[in-house]
Design an enzyme around this catalytic site. Structure first.
Site, PDB file in Angstrom:
ATOM      1  N   ASP A  68       0.822  -1.147   0.163  1.00 56.25           N
ATOM      2  CA  ASP A  68      -0.129   0.144   0.089  1.00 56.25           C
ATOM      3  C   ASP A  68       0.877   1.052   0.055  1.00 56.25           C
ATOM      4  OD1 ASP A  68      -2.345  -1.554  -0.087  1.00 56.25           O
ATOM      5  OD2 ASP A  68      -2.726  -1.069   2.166  1.00 56.25           O
ATOM      6  N   GLU A  97     -10.170  -8.372   0.020  1.00 51.73           N
ATOM      7  CA  GLU A  97     -10.401  -9.922  -0.015  1.00 51.73           C
ATOM      8  C   GLU A  97     -11.173 -10.589   1.151  1.00 51.73           C
ATOM      9  OE1 GLU A  97      -5.503 -10.695  -0.892  1.00 51.73           O
ATOM     10  OE2 GLU A  97      -6.277 -10.526   1.117  1.00 51.73           O
ATOM     11  N   THR A 104      -4.907 -15.487  -4.952  1.00 48.68           N
ATOM     12  CA  THR A 104      -3.735 -14.932  -5.006  1.00 48.68           C
ATOM     13  C   THR A 104      -2.527 -16.040  -4.869  1.00 48.68           C
ATOM     14  OG1 THR A 104      -3.690 -14.769  -2.369  1.00 48.68           O
ATOM     15  CG2 THR A 104      -4.626 -12.778  -4.067  1.00 48.68           C
ATOM     16  N   GLU A 109      -3.997 -13.756  -9.224  1.00 47.26           N
ATOM     17  CA  GLU A 109      -2.960 -12.702  -9.305  1.00 47.26           C
ATOM     18  C   GLU A 109      -1.728 -13.247  -8.558  1.00 47.26           C
ATOM     19  OE1 GLU A 109      -4.438  -9.629  -5.884  1.00 47.26           O
ATOM     20  OE2 GLU A 109      -5.657  -9.915  -7.894  1.00 47.26           O
ATOM     21  N   LEU A 131       2.948 -10.821  -4.848  1.00 41.77           N
ATOM     22  CA  LEU A 131       4.236 -10.033  -4.635  1.00 41.77           C
ATOM     23  C   LEU A 131       4.512  -9.586  -6.162  1.00 41.77           C
ATOM     24  CD1 LEU A 131       5.987 -11.477  -1.658  1.00 41.77           C
ATOM     25  CD2 LEU A 131       4.666  -9.576  -1.672  1.00 41.77           C
TER      26      LEU A 131
END
Length: 467
Positions: free
Chosen positions: A96, A181, A316, A354, A357
């Site tokens: 973030d 999420e 993820t 996705e 990292l």
């Protein structure tokens, strides 16, 4: 090569592409980057549409102008668009780079009633997302949280009808918790959590405590209470006592009513909590709300729930390999990905994903490609298994540097199964039909917990970026 082998690639835009002050900042630089992505045959981009920006001025005071300008630019660059209804705070999670809080008028309610936020056993509040305990309580100027989310999405539909009708927007991902999420905020760095701590339960606000007591009473056990010995953020499974006996699951009932009739797919993101996956306790998953154990599948009920809403399961950590993880954390990202994707495919749910990292190396790209088509391509028809698509985290100057972008373009080509760019998604993912009312009663998916073996994966992808 059959077009059905083609898997699309989207790229996440920067978190602050629309500023906290609701301004579309530096469109010229973004246009240059988008044109580079388009020239590399990238299929589209993903963008967070922040509740804390759009409805910041007051209840139902929506301002979509900056996002309309952004969407128009994406369309002009020939890219498709995935949109995230981001009902969470930006800031406090890994990666973030900007801070976008919840709307101030919502935070003001929390000043007098802090139990609207998730709370741990020590009484610490997490202001990333409203507790699901207030989903159906009219605490926000006579609106419930669910009504707020629904009104927001209906306003989005009304103000973006032209983009929806034009087919620009392919997916709408509904944020269901922290970081968007579907989980509890069990491992907040802002409260001192450090990997690979097991995290803490976040169900001690008064509203969730009341729900727990009511459910326990209905179950015939009014004496049950929330655990007071389930460890702390940075404990390991062997340092906690009763976590694996009192795990509970989070099954958020998403809504598709706001987009009924739209030719668009809904999606929900499931967190890739891979640490302690190989420990019998699955402790980190449990505190996050995923009731997943050796004798209980915690993800297939979620897949069945998403099928109920004709939604995509987005997962993820697709890039992670076990050998890259610390043995001390008993991580199992490869097994976790296999379990979750297999659960989705068994329920005939589209699965997308996705990377967790930012990675720019061939090892990571090849791992993603293996997960996208676990049994390789099929030159004479559709592959045995194939993901709906991948969204790459994230657009940055680093990605667009010469060496990094060269291998990324190879990754895109291999995702496309060495086929040329295909503009029409229906040719590789089938037609998108107007969204319908939810199907199946809720009771059906609550029973889908029997563990099953995942589908077999090849040892390596047949579409390596560095072949």
């Amino acid at each position: 090569m059959s077009e059905e082998n083609y898997a699309p690639v989207y790229v996440m835009l920067q978190l602050g592409v629309v500023t906290v002050d609701n301004a579309f900042q530096d469109p010229e630089s973004l246009e240059k980057q988008l044109k580079e992505l388009s020239a590399a045959s990238v299929d589209g981009v993903m963008v967070d549409v922040w509740w804390g920006i759009i409805e910041s001025k007051g209840p139902k005071q929506y301002n979509w102008s900056a996002y309309r300008s952004l969407f128009q630019l994406v369309q002009n660059c020939g890219l498709k668009l995935q949109v995230v209804m981001s009902f969470h705070q930006c800031g406090g999670n890994v990666g973030d780079a900007v801070t976008i809080p919840l709307p101030q008028w919502v935070l003001a309610v929390g000043e007098s009633d802090p139990d609207i936020f998730y709370t741990n056993r020590s009484g610490n509040r997490d202001k990333e997302y409203l507790t699901i305990g207030v989903d159906n309580l009219p605490l926000f100027q006579e609106r419930t949280a669910i009504q707020i989310y629904s009104d927001y999405m209906k306003s989005f539909r009304k103000n973006m009808t032209d983009f929806l009708n034009a087919g620009l927007i392919t997916d709408i991902e509904v944020g269901l918790g922290p970081a968007g999420e579907m989980r509890y905020p069990s491992y907040p760095e802002s409260q001192g959590w450090v990997f690979p701590g097991i995290g803490e339960f976040q169900c001690y606000d008064k509203y969730l405590k009341e729900e727990f007591k009511e459910a326990a009473t209905i179950a015939g056990h009014p004496e049950w209470d929330l655990p007071d010995d389930a460890g702390e953020y940075n404990k390991t499974p062997d340092q906690q006592i009763s976590l694996n006996q009192k795990g509970h699951t989070l099954l958020r009932k998403g809504t598709n009513r706001a987009f009924l009739g739209c030719k668009v797919k809904l999606a929900a993101k499931i967190s890739g909590i891979h640490w302690w996956y190989k420990d019998d306790s699955h402790a980190a998953e449990l505190t996050a709300g995923y009731y997943n154990l050796g004798d209980r599948d915690g993800y297939r009920p979620i897949a069945k729930m998403l099928d109920r809403h004709y939604a995509i399961l987005c997962f993820t950590c697709l890039e992670m390999r076990n050998s890259e993880q610390s043995s001390d954390a008993k991580s199992g990202p490869e097994e976790l990905v296999k379990q979750v994707l297999s659960d989705g495919w068994r329920e005939e749910v589209e699965v997308a994903g996705e990377n967790a990292l930012s990675r720019y190396d061939s090892t990571a790209y090849n791992q993603i490609l293996l997960n996208v088509r676990p049994n390789g391509v099929n030159k004479n028809g559709p592959p045995k298994l194939k993901m709906y698509g991948v969204t790459y985290l994230r657009l940055s100057d680093d990605l667009l540097t010469s060496d990094n972008f060269t291998i990324f373009k190879s990754f895109v080509k291999k995702m496309h199964a060495d086929l040329d760019y295909i503009a029409d998604p229906s040719k590789y993912n089938g037609p998108v039909v107007p969204l319908k009312h939810s199907k199946h009663p809720i009771e059906v998916f609550l029973k889908a917990t029997a563990p099953t073996e995942p589908f077999p994966w090849d040892k390596e992808t047949d579409m390596k970026v560095d072949a």
